[in-house]
Motif scaffolding. Structure first.
Motif, PDB file in Angstrom:
ATOM      1  N   ILE A 160      45.374 -54.837  11.484  1.00  0.00           N
ATOM      2  CA  ILE A 160      44.979 -54.051  12.654  1.00  0.00           C
ATOM      3  C   ILE A 160      43.462 -54.054  12.787  1.00  0.00           C
ATOM      4  O   ILE A 160      42.740 -53.789  11.825  1.00  0.00           O
ATOM      5  CB  ILE A 160      45.508 -52.604  12.540  1.00  0.00           C
ATOM      6  N   ASP A 161      42.991 -54.332  13.968  1.00  0.00           N
ATOM      7  CA  ASP A 161      41.552 -54.367  14.239  1.00  0.00           C
ATOM      8  C   ASP A 161      41.069 -52.955  14.575  1.00  0.00           C
ATOM      9  O   ASP A 161      40.851 -52.612  15.735  1.00  0.00           O
ATOM     10  CB  ASP A 161      41.270 -55.334  15.390  1.00  0.00           C
ATOM     11  N   ASP A 162      40.889 -52.136  13.533  1.00  0.00           N
ATOM     12  CA  ASP A 162      40.457 -50.751  13.746  1.00  0.00           C
ATOM     13  C   ASP A 162      39.179 -50.419  12.974  1.00  0.00           C
ATOM     14  O   ASP A 162      38.915 -49.259  12.662  1.00  0.00           O
ATOM     15  CB  ASP A 162      41.580 -49.773  13.378  1.00  0.00           C
ATOM     16  N   TRP A 163      38.378 -51.429  12.658  1.00  0.00           N
ATOM     17  CA  TRP A 163      37.110 -51.218  11.962  1.00  0.00           C
ATOM     18  C   TRP A 163      36.104 -50.633  12.942  1.00  0.00           C
ATOM     19  O   TRP A 163      35.753 -51.266  13.928  1.00  0.00           O
ATOM     20  CB  TRP A 163      36.617 -52.543  11.404  1.00  0.00           C
ATOM     21  N   SER A 164      35.606 -49.422  12.683  1.00  0.00           N
ATOM     22  CA  SER A 164      34.747 -48.728  13.638  1.00  0.00           C
ATOM     23  C   SER A 164      33.369 -48.402  13.080  1.00  0.00           C
ATOM     24  O   SER A 164      32.634 -47.599  13.655  1.00  0.00           O
ATOM     25  CB  SER A 164      35.430 -47.430  14.108  1.00  0.00           C
ATOM     26  N   SER A 165      32.986 -49.012  11.968  1.00  0.00           N
ATOM     27  CA  SER A 165      31.673 -48.748  11.391  1.00  0.00           C
ATOM     28  C   SER A 165      30.559 -49.139  12.350  1.00  0.00           C
ATOM     29  O   SER A 165      30.708 -50.048  13.162  1.00  0.00           O
ATOM     30  CB  SER A 165      31.510 -49.534  10.091  1.00  0.00           C
ATOM     31  N   PHE A 166      29.395 -48.460  12.231  1.00  0.00           N
ATOM     32  CA  PHE A 166      28.269 -48.799  13.099  1.00  0.00           C
ATOM     33  C   PHE A 166      27.552 -50.060  12.629  1.00  0.00           C
ATOM     34  O   PHE A 166      26.682 -50.580  13.328  1.00  0.00           O
ATOM     35  CB  PHE A 166      27.279 -47.635  13.237  1.00  0.00           C
ATOM     36  N   GLY A 167      27.877 -50.558  11.439  1.00  0.00           N
ATOM     37  CA  GLY A 167      27.257 -51.768  10.927  1.00  0.00           C
ATOM     38  C   GLY A 167      28.288 -52.758  10.433  1.00  0.00           C
ATOM     39  O   GLY A 167      29.465 -52.422  10.280  1.00  0.00           O
ATOM     40  N   GLN A 168      27.841 -53.990  10.171  1.00  0.00           N
ATOM     41  CA  GLN A 168      28.752 -55.055   9.736  1.00  0.00           C
ATOM     42  C   GLN A 168      29.987 -55.084  10.631  1.00  0.00           C
ATOM     43  O   GLN A 168      31.130 -55.157  10.170  1.00  0.00           O
ATOM     44  CB  GLN A 168      29.133 -54.846   8.270  1.00  0.00           C
ATOM     45  N   LYS A 169      29.748 -55.012  11.919  1.00  0.00           N
ATOM     46  CA  LYS A 169      30.840 -54.805  12.881  1.00  0.00           C
ATOM     47  C   LYS A 169      31.862 -55.935  12.898  1.00  0.00           C
ATOM     48  O   LYS A 169      33.046 -55.693  13.123  1.00  0.00           O
ATOM     49  CB  LYS A 169      30.252 -54.645  14.288  1.00  0.00           C
ATOM     50  N   ALA A 207      15.399 -53.344  -1.216  1.00  0.00           N
ATOM     51  CA  ALA A 207      14.624 -54.212  -0.319  1.00  0.00           C
ATOM     52  C   ALA A 207      15.208 -54.222   1.081  1.00  0.00           C
ATOM     53  O   ALA A 207      14.472 -54.180   2.082  1.00  0.00           O
ATOM     54  CB  ALA A 207      14.583 -55.631  -0.890  1.00  0.00           C
ATOM     55  N   ALA A 208      16.541 -54.271   1.175  1.00  0.00           N
ATOM     56  CA  ALA A 208      17.191 -54.293   2.489  1.00  0.00           C
ATOM     57  C   ALA A 208      16.945 -52.996   3.249  1.00  0.00           C
ATOM     58  O   ALA A 208      16.617 -53.012   4.448  1.00  0.00           O
ATOM     59  CB  ALA A 208      18.695 -54.542   2.328  1.00  0.00           C
ATOM     60  N   LEU A 209      17.079 -51.872   2.570  1.00  0.00           N
ATOM     61  CA  LEU A 209      16.889 -50.589   3.236  1.00  0.00           C
ATOM     62  C   LEU A 209      15.429 -50.376   3.632  1.00  0.00           C
ATOM     63  O   LEU A 209      15.133 -49.899   4.731  1.00  0.00           O
ATOM     64  CB  LEU A 209      17.373 -49.453   2.334  1.00  0.00           C
ATOM     65  N   GLN A 210      14.510 -50.743   2.754  1.00  0.00           N
ATOM     66  CA  GLN A 210      13.099 -50.560   3.079  1.00  0.00           C
ATOM     67  C   GLN A 210      12.670 -51.489   4.214  1.00  0.00           C
ATOM     68  O   GLN A 210      11.977 -51.073   5.155  1.00  0.00           O
ATOM     69  CB  GLN A 210      12.229 -50.810   1.855  1.00  0.00           C
ATOM     70  N   ALA A 211      13.082 -52.747   4.151  1.00  0.00           N
ATOM     71  CA  ALA A 211      12.673 -53.714   5.180  1.00  0.00           C
ATOM     72  C   ALA A 211      13.214 -53.339   6.547  1.00  0.00           C
ATOM     73  O   ALA A 211      12.504 -53.437   7.558  1.00  0.00           O
ATOM     74  CB  ALA A 211      13.135 -55.114   4.790  1.00  0.00           C
ATOM     75  N   THR A 212      14.474 -52.914   6.590  1.00  0.00           N
ATOM     76  CA  THR A 212      15.073 -52.589   7.891  1.00  0.00           C
ATOM     77  C   THR A 212      14.539 -51.284   8.453  1.00  0.00           C
ATOM     78  O   THR A 212      14.542 -51.088   9.679  1.00  0.00           O
ATOM     79  CB  THR A 212      16.603 -52.524   7.776  1.00  0.00           C
ATOM     80  N   ARG A 238      20.329 -53.459  14.561  1.00  0.00           N
ATOM     81  CA  ARG A 238      21.480 -54.042  13.865  1.00  0.00           C
ATOM     82  C   ARG A 238      21.134 -54.324  12.404  1.00  0.00           C
ATOM     83  O   ARG A 238      22.012 -54.226  11.523  1.00  0.00           O
ATOM     84  CB  ARG A 238      21.958 -55.318  14.554  1.00  0.00           C
ATOM     85  N   HIS A 239      19.868 -54.654  12.131  1.00  0.00           N
ATOM     86  CA  HIS A 239      19.484 -54.929  10.740  1.00  0.00           C
ATOM     87  C   HIS A 239      19.646 -53.676   9.879  1.00  0.00           C
ATOM     88  O   HIS A 239      20.209 -53.735   8.783  1.00  0.00           O
ATOM     89  CB  HIS A 239      18.035 -55.421  10.677  1.00  0.00           C
ATOM     90  N   TRP A 240      19.141 -52.544  10.392  1.00  0.00           N
ATOM     91  CA  TRP A 240      19.277 -51.293   9.624  1.00  0.00           C
ATOM     92  C   TRP A 240      20.740 -50.894   9.511  1.00  0.00           C
ATOM     93  O   TRP A 240      21.196 -50.487   8.432  1.00  0.00           O
ATOM     94  CB  TRP A 240      18.487 -50.157  10.285  1.00  0.00           C
ATOM     95  N   ARG A 241      21.488 -51.005  10.602  1.00  0.00           N
ATOM     96  CA  ARG A 241      22.908 -50.625  10.565  1.00  0.00           C
ATOM     97  C   ARG A 241      23.679 -51.492   9.570  1.00  0.00           C
ATOM     98  O   ARG A 241      24.532 -50.999   8.816  1.00  0.00           O
ATOM     99  CB  ARG A 241      23.518 -50.739  11.963  1.00  0.00           C
TER     100      ARG A 241
END
Length: 418
Positions: A213-222, A356-361, A381-384
């Motif tokens: 089921i396509d029910d992924w609703s996260s704001f990131g890695q959509k 590094a990912a969190l600081q850079a975004t 989208r990078h931060w999300r």
């Protein structure tokens, strides 16, 4: 599609299942060297980057991208040479995942469980099963995953079970966070036997009773499409029943392999964010009023911050390479010592790549300025993506693993999250 029987058995289903994709009509390419793998990854990344923002904004499924990716040969990099595969190093595999993730981290993440399952098959399957399943991978077959469950107390607690029915087993349960399952050809399901041991029951994506089921609703890695999988008496032949638990009842590199791919994805996210920060500062940001400068890229504080971010990215890349080497050693000779060293090296890479990912975004917007937040750029989208993906396997527990190992000589636990 969701049937009436499934709706009755699983009354909380509110969406229709998605039909399976056909398998590839031609065998996948087989890559033969580290240099070729990197070159292929860079070529694909250039293609994937062009539509990454639009796919995120509109939540467009990366169907053509995944087909190109798996047919390129990059999904079989850890298939052993004895079975016709490249058997490249995890240093190279991690670099490939970073390159792809810098272009589109959803696509990079979808690869993770496939690589982990291939590694597990190498560790725990007998020769006949390896020959069968590795041939699938070399042919271009994609493994998805149906591992985690939404309502269990802990990530390693599973309620999905199977019953032995002679030449096959019957699997019943419900999964979530099933990255890649929707667009997979085969779906490895973590299910418990009567003794509570976890196996990978690898089902056909279009097997009766298996509903994605396509029910992924996260704001990131959509577009990882990491939604729900319903398993309503799904038949799986015993040829496709892999004793995954054997990868954790003794020291093996299996857990470290699952983990190191996560670190590679996060490193790719950091790389992309820094690249876009530099591009925006060079072409879209204004100098601050008090600076007396004509261009934002002349600002000494911005220059210092970019230097700091670049240093942290390079440090994350160095630890990722170090971890890949440690994983390679543990694969070649799995002992309590070599596996623990691999787990520790991977934990270090996971910590630094997350930070590094969190600081850079986050810094992207501070350095690029207010206009970088406009929707037309979709730079959020990078931060999300970073905030969503780094929630896998929390780094606060990685610090605990490192400290306990250094202070008390306690080896990390053996499971897929360590």
């Amino acid at each position: 599609m969701t049937t009436a029987a499934q709706a009755k058995a699983f009354p909380d289903i509110v969406a229709e299942g998605v039909s399976a994709l056909p398998r590839p009509s031609e065998p996948a390419h087989i890559i033969r060297s580290d240099a070729e793998a990197i070159a292929v990854a860079e070529d694909l990344a250039a293609q994937f980057a062009k539509g990454a923002s639009e796919r995120d904004r509109e939540r467009i499924w990366p169907v053509a991208e995944l087909d190109a990716y798996s047919q390129s040969g990059l999904w079989s990099l850890n298939v052993p040479k004895a079975f016709g595969g490249p058997e490249l190093s995890y240093v190279t595999i991690d670099r490939v995942i970073q390159i792809i993730s810098a272009a589109d981290p959803s696509i990079g993440q979808i690869t993770q469980n496939h690589i982990g399952v291939v590694a597990a098959i190498r560790t725990v399957s007998d020769e006949a099963q390896q020959k069968l399943l590795f041939a699938e991978v070399l042919g271009g077959t994609r493994f998805g995953n149906a591992f985690s469950e939404f309502s269990s107390k802990r990530a390693a607690d599973f309620e999905t079970t199977f019953k032995d029915e002679g030449d096959h087993v019957v699997v019943t349960g419900k999964k979530f966070y099933s990255s890649g399952a929707l667009l997979a050809h085969l779906v490895p399901i973590v299910a418990l036997d009567g003794e509570g041991r976890a196996w990978y029951a690898i089902a056909e994506r279009d097997a009766p009773g298996l509903t994605v089921i396509d029910d992924w609703s996260s704001f990131g890695q959509k577009t990882t499409l990491s939604g729900t999988v319903i398993l309503d008496h799904v038949k799986v032949p015993k040829t496709h029943l892999v004793p995954g638990y054997r990868g954790y009842d003794r020291p093996t590199a299996d857990g470290a392999i699952f983990q190191i791919i996560q670190a590679a994805v996060d490193t790719g996210i950091a790389q992309a964010a820094i690249k876009d920060t530099i591009a925006f500062v060079r072409g879209g940001s204004r100098a601050w009023i008090d600076s007396g400068l004509d261009h934002a890229w002349q600002d000494p504080y911005t220059i210092q911050a970019i230097g700091d971010l670049t240093l942290r990215l390079h440090a994350a890349e160095a630890l990722l390479e170090k971890a890949g080497l440690a994983v390679d050693r543990a694969v070649a000779d799995a002992t309590a010592e070599s596996v623990a060293k691999a787990q520790i090296a991977v934990a270090e890479a996971k910590i630094l790549s997350t930070e590094a990912a969190l600081q850079a975004t986050n810094k992207l917007f501070e350095l690029a300025g207010t206009r970088s937040t406009l929707g037309v750029h979709n730079l959020d989208r990078h931060w999300r993506n970073a905030r969503t993906h780094t929630l896998h396997d929390p780094v606060r527990w990685k610090y605990a693993i490192l400290g306990n190992y250094a202070l008390n000589d306690v080896n990390p636990p053996l499971h897929a999250w360590s």
